[in-house]
Scaffold this active site. Structure first.
Site, PDB file in Angstrom:
ATOM      1  N   GLY A  60      36.290  44.024  39.642  1.00 30.02           N
ATOM      2  CA  GLY A  60      36.215  44.787  40.887  1.00 30.02           C
ATOM      3  C   GLY A  60      37.488  44.902  41.720  1.00 30.02           C
ATOM      4  O   GLY A  60      37.438  45.418  42.829  1.00 30.02           O
ATOM      5  N   TRP A  62      40.165  46.865  41.436  1.00 30.74           N
ATOM      6  CA  TRP A  62      40.534  48.256  41.769  1.00 30.74           C
ATOM      7  C   TRP A  62      39.539  48.838  42.782  1.00 30.74           C
ATOM      8  O   TRP A  62      39.924  49.567  43.690  1.00 30.74           O
ATOM      9  CB  TRP A  62      40.546  49.123  40.502  1.00 30.74           C
ATOM     10  CG  TRP A  62      41.799  49.001  39.697  1.00 30.74           C
ATOM     11  CD1 TRP A  62      42.594  47.902  39.589  1.00 30.74           C
ATOM     12  CD2 TRP A  62      42.391  50.012  38.874  1.00 30.74           C
ATOM     13  NE1 TRP A  62      43.648  48.163  38.749  1.00 30.74           N
ATOM     14  CE2 TRP A  62      43.544  49.441  38.293  1.00 30.74           C
ATOM     15  CE3 TRP A  62      42.063  51.333  38.552  1.00 30.74           C
ATOM     16  CZ2 TRP A  62      44.382  50.155  37.424  1.00 30.74           C
ATOM     17  CZ3 TRP A  62      42.880  52.040  37.693  1.00 30.74           C
ATOM     18  CH2 TRP A  62      44.029  51.464  37.136  1.00 30.74           C
ATOM     19  N   ASP A  79      30.892  50.289  34.952  1.00 36.68           N
ATOM     20  CA  ASP A  79      31.315  49.345  33.906  1.00 36.68           C
ATOM     21  C   ASP A  79      30.115  49.005  33.032  1.00 36.68           C
ATOM     22  O   ASP A  79      28.981  49.052  33.498  1.00 36.68           O
ATOM     23  CB  ASP A  79      31.901  48.056  34.506  1.00 36.68           C
ATOM     24  CG  ASP A  79      32.878  47.374  33.543  1.00 36.68           C
ATOM     25  OD1 ASP A  79      34.098  47.380  33.825  1.00 36.68           O
ATOM     26  OD2 ASP A  79      32.436  46.860  32.487  1.00 36.68           O
ATOM     27  N   ASP A  95      27.496  52.308  29.474  1.00 35.17           N
ATOM     28  CA  ASP A  95      28.606  52.550  28.547  1.00 35.17           C
ATOM     29  C   ASP A  95      29.130  53.964  28.786  1.00 35.17           C
ATOM     30  O   ASP A  95      28.421  54.946  28.521  1.00 35.17           O
ATOM     31  CB  ASP A  95      28.087  52.392  27.116  1.00 35.17           C
ATOM     32  CG  ASP A  95      29.188  52.575  26.086  1.00 35.17           C
ATOM     33  OD1 ASP A  95      30.303  53.016  26.449  1.00 35.17           O
ATOM     34  OD2 ASP A  95      28.925  52.287  24.908  1.00 35.17           O
ATOM     35  N   ASP A 119      40.655  51.948  34.328  1.00 32.81           N
ATOM     36  CA  ASP A 119      41.365  50.781  33.788  1.00 32.81           C
ATOM     37  C   ASP A 119      40.588  50.268  32.575  1.00 32.81           C
ATOM     38  O   ASP A 119      40.710  49.095  32.205  1.00 32.81           O
ATOM     39  CB  ASP A 119      41.442  49.714  34.901  1.00 32.81           C
ATOM     40  CG  ASP A 119      42.516  48.663  34.663  1.00 32.81           C
ATOM     41  OD1 ASP A 119      43.462  48.934  33.902  1.00 32.81           O
ATOM     42  OD2 ASP A 119      42.398  47.566  35.243  1.00 32.81           O
ATOM     43  N   LYS A 159      44.596  53.885  32.249  1.00 28.12           N
ATOM     44  CA  LYS A 159      45.316  52.976  31.359  1.00 28.12           C
ATOM     45  C   LYS A 159      45.473  53.655  30.002  1.00 28.12           C
ATOM     46  O   LYS A 159      44.568  54.345  29.526  1.00 28.12           O
ATOM     47  CB  LYS A 159      44.474  51.705  31.187  1.00 28.12           C
ATOM     48  CG  LYS A 159      45.190  50.590  30.430  1.00 28.12           C
ATOM     49  CD  LYS A 159      44.220  49.558  29.904  1.00 28.12           C
ATOM     50  CE  LYS A 159      43.616  48.633  30.913  1.00 28.12           C
ATOM     51  NZ  LYS A 159      44.533  47.656  31.493  1.00 28.12           N
TER      52      LYS A 159
HETATM   53  C1  LIG Z   1      40.875  45.412  32.418  1.00 29.89           C
HETATM   54  S1  LIG Z   1      39.183  45.398  32.840  1.00 29.89           S
HETATM   55  C2  LIG Z   1      39.184  46.277  34.373  1.00 29.89           C
HETATM   56  C3  LIG Z   1      39.663  45.477  35.548  1.00 29.89           C
HETATM   57  C4  LIG Z   1      39.388  46.178  36.867  1.00 29.89           C
HETATM   58  N1  LIG Z   1      40.184  47.386  37.012  1.00 29.89           N
HETATM   59  C5  LIG Z   1      39.666  45.290  38.060  1.00 29.89           C
HETATM   60  O1  LIG Z   1      40.593  45.584  38.810  1.00 29.89           O
HETATM   61  O2  LIG Z   1      38.940  44.321  38.251  1.00 29.89           O
HETATM   62  C6  LIG Z   1      38.532  46.584  31.725  1.00 29.89           C
HETATM   63  C7  LIG Z   1      37.048  46.877  31.908  1.00 29.89           C
HETATM   64  O3  LIG Z   1      36.706  48.026  31.112  1.00 29.89           O
HETATM   65  C8  LIG Z   1      35.336  47.895  30.788  1.00 29.89           C
HETATM   66  N2  LIG Z   1      34.949  48.809  29.711  1.00 29.89           N
HETATM   67  C9  LIG Z   1      35.432  48.837  28.449  1.00 29.89           C
HETATM   68  N3  LIG Z   1      34.802  49.779  27.729  1.00 29.89           N
HETATM   69  C10 LIG Z   1      33.906  50.380  28.563  1.00 29.89           C
HETATM   70  C11 LIG Z   1      32.943  51.427  28.376  1.00 29.89           C
HETATM   71  N4  LIG Z   1      32.796  52.045  27.207  1.00 29.89           N
HETATM   72  N5  LIG Z   1      32.184  51.776  29.429  1.00 29.89           N
HETATM   73  C12 LIG Z   1      32.321  51.146  30.616  1.00 29.89           C
HETATM   74  N6  LIG Z   1      33.197  50.137  30.836  1.00 29.89           N
HETATM   75  C13 LIG Z   1      33.990  49.756  29.828  1.00 29.89           C
HETATM   76  C14 LIG Z   1      35.213  46.425  30.409  1.00 29.89           C
HETATM   77  O4  LIG Z   1      33.871  46.000  30.458  1.00 29.89           O
HETATM   78  C15 LIG Z   1      36.114  45.739  31.455  1.00 29.89           C
HETATM   79  O5  LIG Z   1      35.387  45.254  32.534  1.00 29.89           O
END
Ligand SMILES: C[S@@+](CC[C@H](N)C(=O)[O-])C[C@H]1O[C@@H](n2cnc3c(N)ncnc32)[C@H](O)[C@@H]1O
Length: 205
Positions: A60, A62, A79, A95, A119, A159
């Site tokens: 969380g 961002w 997420d 998803d 991200d 990203k």
């Molecule tokens: C690097 S973390 C994000 C950190 C976040 N921006 C923060 O500041 O706390 C990447 C996130 O992408 C999510 N993610 C990956 N694939 C996803 C998908 N297909 N659908 C939704 N979320 C996804 C992961 O569950 C993870 O929580």
């Protein structure tokens, strides 16, 4: 390297990392919060009234930064993992790669949105090339999604990993957006292949 050695190294690195220390003292849930702050300092896309979708929001950081700036706007965070409540942030768990779920996100907004920040990073498998491909395909999905939900002069920040698909992502972004650029914040670790794509203004079809 053995698994417990990797995690000991990870804990040692966390103690040294200035962004981890800073995020703890400010109360941000992740060091990633500083990447969004730097990206916004460079490109100025978050404003008081901005409507924002935050893709891959958990835990969380961002969303915290976005909601602190967009005090009269709206933040919807997405997420597949759970995320603890943040004031003035709506959270949808699912998803993003599922098209039905993407329609559900669109239904949350009666109007188009100003900014999409992503991200999203695929779960690591231990195979760096595969991880890179999977994260870059999430970036491609975010770009395609933007076309149908962003206002004409909207912004997407996502990203992206430096890898074989980098040019494919850039070409797709250039087809859809008027301006495309890249920026690696100093809070993004040097050894990481991660950078961020900034896209602004939809081209008319
Ligand atoms: C690097 S973390 C994000 C950190 C976040 N921006 C923060 O500041 O706390 C990447 C996130 O992408 C999510 N993610 C990956 N694939 C996803 C998908 N297909 N659908 C939704 N979320 C996804 C992961 O569950 C993870 O929580």
């Amino acid at each position: 390297m053995k698994k417990n050695k990797i995690s000991k190294n990870w804990i040692r690195e966390q103690h040294k990392d200035i962004y981890v220390k800073k995020s703890r003292s400010i109360g941000y849930r992740s060091r990633s919060a500083f990447k969004l702050i730097e990206l916004n300092d460079k490109f100025h896309f978050l404003k008081k009234k901005t409507f924002i979708i935050d893709l891959g929001s958990s835990p969380g950081g961002w969303s915290q930064v976005a909601s602190e700036i967009a005090i009269q706007g709206k933040v919807i965070s997405i997420d597949k993992k759970e995320m603890d409540k943040i004031e003035n942030v709506d959270f949808l768990q699912g998803d993003f790669s599922d098209e039905v779920f993407q329609e559900k996100i669109k239904d949350k907004f009666s109007n188009k949105v100003d900014v999409i920040i992503s991200d999203m990073a695929a779960d690591t498998t231990g195979n760096k090339s595969l991880d890179c491909i999977r994260t870059n395909s999430l970036c491609i999905e975010a770009i395609s999604f933007s076309r149908s939900i962003l206002v004409d002069d909207g912004t997407l920040v996502s990203k992206i990993f430096m890898g074989d698909e980098f040019n494919e992502v850039r070409e797709l972004a250039n087809k859809i957006f008027k301006k495309v650029g890249f920026y690696k914040p100093s809070s993004s670790k040097d050894f990481s292949k991660e950078t961020y794509i900034h896209c602004k203004g939809l081209k008319s079809l």
